[in-house]
Design a protein around this motif. Structure first.
Motif, PDB file in Angstrom:
ATOM      1  N   SER A  35       0.837  -1.210   0.000  1.00 20.35           N
ATOM      2  CA  SER A  35       0.000   0.000   0.000  1.00 20.35           C
ATOM      3  C   SER A  35       0.866   1.252   0.000  1.00 20.35           C
ATOM      4  O   SER A  35       0.588   2.222  -0.723  1.00 20.35           O
ATOM      5  CB  SER A  35      -0.917   0.016   1.225  1.00 20.35           C
ATOM      6  N   LYS A  36       1.917   1.259   0.811  1.00 24.04           N
ATOM      7  CA  LYS A  36       2.796   2.423   0.889  1.00 24.04           C
ATOM      8  C   LYS A  36       3.499   2.676  -0.440  1.00 24.04           C
ATOM      9  O   LYS A  36       3.634   3.825  -0.882  1.00 24.04           O
ATOM     10  CB  LYS A  36       3.824   2.224   2.006  1.00 24.04           C
ATOM     11  N   LEU A  37       3.945   1.609  -1.097  1.00 24.17           N
ATOM     12  CA  LEU A  37       4.621   1.776  -2.379  1.00 24.17           C
ATOM     13  C   LEU A  37       3.659   2.298  -3.448  1.00 24.17           C
ATOM     14  O   LEU A  37       4.030   3.133  -4.280  1.00 24.17           O
ATOM     15  CB  LEU A  37       5.242   0.449  -2.827  1.00 24.17           C
ATOM     16  N   LEU A  38       2.416   1.815  -3.419  1.00 20.93           N
ATOM     17  CA  LEU A  38       1.412   2.321  -4.350  1.00 20.93           C
ATOM     18  C   LEU A  38       1.094   3.781  -4.065  1.00 20.93           C
ATOM     19  O   LEU A  38       0.936   4.598  -4.990  1.00 20.93           O
ATOM     20  CB  LEU A  38       0.141   1.473  -4.262  1.00 20.93           C
ATOM     21  N   ALA A  39       1.018   4.131  -2.786  1.00 20.21           N
ATOM     22  CA  ALA A  39       0.736   5.517  -2.404  1.00 20.21           C
ATOM     23  C   ALA A  39       1.879   6.442  -2.803  1.00 20.21           C
ATOM     24  O   ALA A  39       1.662   7.589  -3.224  1.00 20.21           O
ATOM     25  CB  ALA A  39       0.478   5.608  -0.901  1.00 20.21           C
ATOM     26  N   GLN A  40       3.119   5.943  -2.696  1.00 15.42           N
ATOM     27  CA  GLN A  40       4.270   6.749  -3.096  1.00 15.42           C
ATOM     28  C   GLN A  40       4.251   7.074  -4.584  1.00 15.42           C
ATOM     29  O   GLN A  40       4.851   8.067  -5.022  1.00 15.42           O
ATOM     30  CB  GLN A  40       5.568   6.018  -2.731  1.00 15.42           C
ATOM     31  N   LYS A  41       3.557   6.247  -5.347  1.00 14.46           N
ATOM     32  CA  LYS A  41       3.431   6.492  -6.784  1.00 14.46           C
ATOM     33  C   LYS A  41       2.215   7.353  -7.110  1.00 14.46           C
ATOM     34  O   LYS A  41       1.833   7.494  -8.270  1.00 14.46           O
ATOM     35  CB  LYS A  41       3.384   5.160  -7.530  1.00 14.46           C
ATOM     36  N   GLY A  42       1.578   7.894  -6.063  1.00 12.46           N
ATOM     37  CA  GLY A  42       0.530   8.879  -6.268  1.00 12.46           C
ATOM     38  C   GLY A  42      -0.887   8.362  -6.223  1.00 12.46           C
ATOM     39  O   GLY A  42      -1.828   9.105  -6.523  1.00 12.46           O
ATOM     40  N   HIS A  43      -1.086   7.111  -5.826  1.00 15.65           N
ATOM     41  CA  HIS A  43      -2.426   6.535  -5.840  1.00 15.65           C
ATOM     42  C   HIS A  43      -3.054   6.564  -4.446  1.00 15.65           C
ATOM     43  O   HIS A  43      -2.357   6.632  -3.428  1.00 15.65           O
ATOM     44  CB  HIS A  43      -2.378   5.121  -6.410  1.00 15.65           C
ATOM     45  N   LYS A  44      -4.371   6.510  -4.404  1.00 11.37           N
ATOM     46  CA  LYS A  44      -5.129   6.578  -3.155  1.00 11.37           C
ATOM     47  C   LYS A  44      -5.502   5.159  -2.712  1.00 11.37           C
ATOM     48  O   LYS A  44      -6.026   4.368  -3.517  1.00 11.37           O
ATOM     49  CB  LYS A  44      -6.400   7.415  -3.335  1.00 11.37           C
ATOM     50  N   ILE A  45      -5.268   4.871  -1.443  1.00 13.01           N
ATOM     51  CA  ILE A  45      -5.441   3.522  -0.914  1.00 13.01           C
ATOM     52  C   ILE A  45      -6.509   3.505   0.176  1.00 13.01           C
ATOM     53  O   ILE A  45      -6.499   4.350   1.077  1.00 13.01           O
ATOM     54  CB  ILE A  45      -4.121   2.974  -0.325  1.00 13.01           C
ATOM     55  N   PHE A  46      -7.419   2.521   0.102  1.00 13.80           N
ATOM     56  CA  PHE A  46      -8.323   2.189   1.206  1.00 13.80           C
ATOM     57  C   PHE A  46      -7.815   0.878   1.806  1.00 13.80           C
ATOM     58  O   PHE A  46      -7.861  -0.159   1.148  1.00 13.80           O
ATOM     59  CB  PHE A  46      -9.762   1.998   0.723  1.00 13.80           C
ATOM     60  N   PHE A  47      -7.315   0.933   3.026  1.00 15.98           N
ATOM     61  CA  PHE A  47      -6.792  -0.273   3.684  1.00 15.98           C
ATOM     62  C   PHE A  47      -7.858  -0.758   4.660  1.00 15.98           C
ATOM     63  O   PHE A  47      -8.168  -0.086   5.644  1.00 15.98           O
ATOM     64  CB  PHE A  47      -5.489   0.038   4.414  1.00 15.98           C
ATOM     65  N   ILE A  48      -8.421  -1.951   4.392  1.00 17.91           N
ATOM     66  CA  ILE A  48      -9.617  -2.411   5.101  1.00 17.91           C
ATOM     67  C   ILE A  48      -9.282  -3.566   6.046  1.00 17.91           C
ATOM     68  O   ILE A  48      -8.730  -4.583   5.622  1.00 17.91           O
ATOM     69  CB  ILE A  48     -10.692  -2.864   4.088  1.00 17.91           C
ATOM     70  N   SER A  49      -9.618  -3.411   7.320  1.00 17.79           N
ATOM     71  CA  SER A  49      -9.458  -4.504   8.273  1.00 17.79           C
ATOM     72  C   SER A  49     -10.341  -4.219   9.485  1.00 17.79           C
ATOM     73  O   SER A  49     -11.267  -3.417   9.420  1.00 17.79           O
ATOM     74  CB  SER A  49      -7.997  -4.682   8.672  1.00 17.79           C
ATOM     75  N   THR A  50     -10.022  -4.869  10.608  1.00 21.59           N
ATOM     76  CA  THR A  50     -10.808  -4.713  11.836  1.00 21.59           C
ATOM     77  C   THR A  50     -10.093  -3.750  12.793  1.00 21.59           C
ATOM     78  O   THR A  50      -8.888  -3.496  12.635  1.00 21.59           O
ATOM     79  CB  THR A  50     -11.005  -6.077  12.521  1.00 21.59           C
ATOM     80  N   PRO A  51     -10.796  -3.213  13.791  1.00 16.40           N
ATOM     81  CA  PRO A  51     -10.199  -2.172  14.648  1.00 16.40           C
ATOM     82  C   PRO A  51      -8.890  -2.569  15.329  1.00 16.40           C
ATOM     83  O   PRO A  51      -7.908  -1.823  15.280  1.00 16.40           O
ATOM     84  CB  PRO A  51     -11.304  -1.905  15.676  1.00 16.40           C
ATOM     85  N   ARG A  52      -8.852  -3.734  15.968  1.00 15.11           N
ATOM     86  CA  ARG A  52      -7.638  -4.121  16.705  1.00 15.11           C
ATOM     87  C   ARG A  52      -6.464  -4.328  15.763  1.00 15.11           C
ATOM     88  O   ARG A  52      -5.323  -3.995  16.083  1.00 15.11           O
ATOM     89  CB  ARG A  52      -7.879  -5.406  17.511  1.00 15.11           C
ATOM     90  N   ASN A  53      -6.728  -4.901  14.591  1.00 15.55           N
ATOM     91  CA  ASN A  53      -5.645  -5.131  13.634  1.00 15.55           C
ATOM     92  C   ASN A  53      -5.090  -3.816  13.110  1.00 15.55           C
ATOM     93  O   ASN A  53      -3.868  -3.659  12.955  1.00 15.55           O
ATOM     94  CB  ASN A  53      -6.131  -6.007  12.486  1.00 15.55           C
ATOM     95  N   ILE A  54      -5.958  -2.867  12.835  1.00 14.03           N
ATOM     96  CA  ILE A  54      -5.488  -1.566  12.357  1.00 14.03           C
ATOM     97  C   ILE A  54      -4.669  -0.866  13.440  1.00 14.03           C
ATOM     98  O   ILE A  54      -3.625  -0.247  13.152  1.00 14.03           O
ATOM     99  CB  ILE A  54      -6.682  -0.705  11.894  1.00 14.03           C
ATOM    100  N   ASN A  55      -5.091  -0.992  14.688  1.00 13.71           N
ATOM    101  CA  ASN A  55      -4.337  -0.375  15.777  1.00 13.71           C
ATOM    102  C   ASN A  55      -2.963  -1.008  15.978  1.00 13.71           C
ATOM    103  O   ASN A  55      -2.053  -0.372  16.521  1.00 13.71           O
ATOM    104  CB  ASN A  55      -5.130  -0.461  17.085  1.00 13.71           C
ATOM    105  N   ARG A  56      -2.811  -2.265  15.549  1.00 13.87           N
ATOM    106  CA  ARG A  56      -1.529  -2.948  15.699  1.00 13.87           C
ATOM    107  C   ARG A  56      -0.511  -2.529  14.631  1.00 13.87           C
ATOM    108  O   ARG A  56       0.687  -2.803  14.777  1.00 13.87           O
ATOM    109  CB  ARG A  56      -1.738  -4.466  15.590  1.00 13.87           C
TER     110      ARG A  56
END
Length: 466
Positions: A35-56
């Motif tokens: 996701s970070k590499l895609l974002a560095q190339k100028g694209h918009k990312i929706f990273f989808i998961s659950t609350p605890r996993n995102i907090n980790r």
């Protein structure tokens, strides 16, 4: 004024890409790295998961925070699964299918989100076999991102064989499959698959992992693989023949060392700083694998007998409040060995100059991290695809496998001690050490890995229907 060509216009367009990994840290982190590499190339990312996993997950760097949006869906409750269990590391291995049953219930909120956000692409993991038809109906391009290497995917076979799930007994997995046209040592040992087969017998979802893989691969528009043809050329060629669709390497996606100096790392670094360069073997068997009590004892005694400095990470297990290591063990190895229970910053440990070897379960994530720093692997595979990774690497002279009983998987302290000494100290292990250090330029080369992602991005931009 010169008009832009259609291709130039396409390449400059910002794409919106949804990422939907399986609920395991070994999957979430590589998905975030991509996701970070895609974002560095100028694209918009929706990273989808659950609350605890995102907090980790590690905090985003400030330059990417506007390009990556975390979308959090609460994991639906399911009988027998504690409400705090949102990752494979939160539940025993024999309860993994319950976690998949809860994961499948994310279908509705994810569908509603995709309808509203209408991304150009969704990149998903093996577990979401129900997702491709939904994406197709919404006009969203779809790619399966495999966190398994090409050799493992080839062993698993074409989608049709996965969906038919024709391998049902452990012995079926201990031979080279008929679709591999060249000589190969990529196969399981009996003990490496017995736990897998036992688990699928208790499949509460009615959908085996094999079938999940089959549908996610068959219904994808493309397959992305966390590896590269420079490392396993014959397997990438075979994979394209088996899948009959575009297959792209992402490179190894080597991790970036985070700058934050947490208190856990400060204590570990203080101990590592006292050791000689390349003298320490780092011991970690991942977040999912669990050794039996007698195996833990033999591993401990083997590390003690080896006389090699070691840093051993044991995971927190609610069912085992006290580590099952021999009485007096820590006192006897004091100064030479250190035991840590719980989470550690593995990438930072592997990057430390005192670490020379890595006794590992051979999960692909750990392999990438270890070889990315040129650390010599000592293999002790436990479950999943770890045995296949072990065969692939050992076949290339990269590392050494602890000798075990092929049927039962048992090993003793002498086999551990001898393996550690061979890899870390003996003349016999010199070629293994040399080859592992050479791998740093392949596994840890960020420029080369970014090059692979760049080619992938060019392709998805030019094939996106929007």
């Amino acid at each position: 004024m010169q008009r832009k060509t259609k291709m130039e216009d396409t390449r400059e367009r910002v794409m919106h890409i949804a990422m939907f990994p399986w609920l395991a840290m070994g999957h979430l982190l590589p998905f975030l790295r991509l996701s970070k590499l895609l974002a560095q190339k100028g694209h918009k990312i929706f990273f989808i998961s659950t609350p605890r996993n995102i907090n980790r997950l590690p905090k985003l760097p400030s330059n990417l925070s506007a390009s990556i949006t975390f979308i959090s869906f609460p994991l639906p409750p399911i009988s027998g699964l504690p409400s705090t269990s949102e990752s494979s590391m939160d539940v025993p291995y024999n309860k993994q299918q319950s976690l998949k049953a809860a994961f499948d219930l994310l279908q509705q909120p994810l569908t509603e989100f995709l309808k509203c956000s209408s991304p150009d692409w969704i990149i998903y993991d093996y577990a979401s076999h129900w997702l491709p038809p939904i994406a197709a109906e919404l006009g969203i391009s779809k790619a399966f991102f495999s966190l398994f290497n090409a050799a493992t995917l080839c062993f698993m076979g074409p989608p049709s064989s996965l969906i038919e799930d024709f391998r049902t007994t452990p012995d079926d997995f201990t031979v080279v499959p008929p679709w591999v046209p060249f000589q190969s040592n990529i196969m399981f040992r009996y003990h490496e698959v017995t736990r897998y087969v036992e688990k699928t017998d208790e499949d509460v979802t009615g959908v085996s992992d094999s079938v999940r893989f089959g549908y996610t691969i068959r219904e994808s528009d493309a397959v992305f693989v966390r590896s590269c043809p420079e490392f396993e050329p014959e397997w990438f060629n075979l994979l394209r023949d088996l899948y009959r669709k575009p297959v792209f390497p992402t490179g190894f996606l080597p991790p970036v060392i985070e700058d934050d100096d947490d208190t856990t790392w400060v204590c570990i670094k203080e101990w590592l700083d006292k050791q000689r360069v390349n003298s320490v073997v780092y011991v970690s068997l991942g977040t999912e694998a669990s050794l039996r009590k007698e195996e833990l004892v033999e591993l401990a005694l083997g590390l003690e007998k080896s006389q090699v400095p070691f840093f051993w990470v044991l995971k927190n297990e609610p069912s085992r409040p006290e580590p099952q290591i021999p009485d007096g063990f820590e006192e006897r190895v004091q100064g030479r060995g250190m035991v840590h229970v719980g989470w550690v910053p593995q990438v930072k440990i592997l990057s430390h100059e005192s670490v020379g070897g890595f006794l590992t379960h051979c999960g692909w994530n750990s392999v990438v991290e270890g070889l990315g720093f040129g650390r010599v692997p000592i293999f002790l595979p436990v479950l999943n695809e770890q045995g296949l990774n072990t065969r692939l690497l050992q076949g290339k002279g990269l590392g050494f496998e602890v000798p075990r009983n092929e049927r039962e998987g048992s090993f003793d302290s002498d086999s551990v001690a001898n393996s550690v000494r061979l890899v870390m100290m003996d003349d016999e292990g010199e070629s293994i050490r040399g080859k592992a250090k050479l791998m740093k330029s392949l596994f840890g080369n960020r420029d080369e890995n970014i090059h692979h992602v760049g080619q992938l991005v060019d392709w998805i931009q030019n094939t996106s229907p929007k």
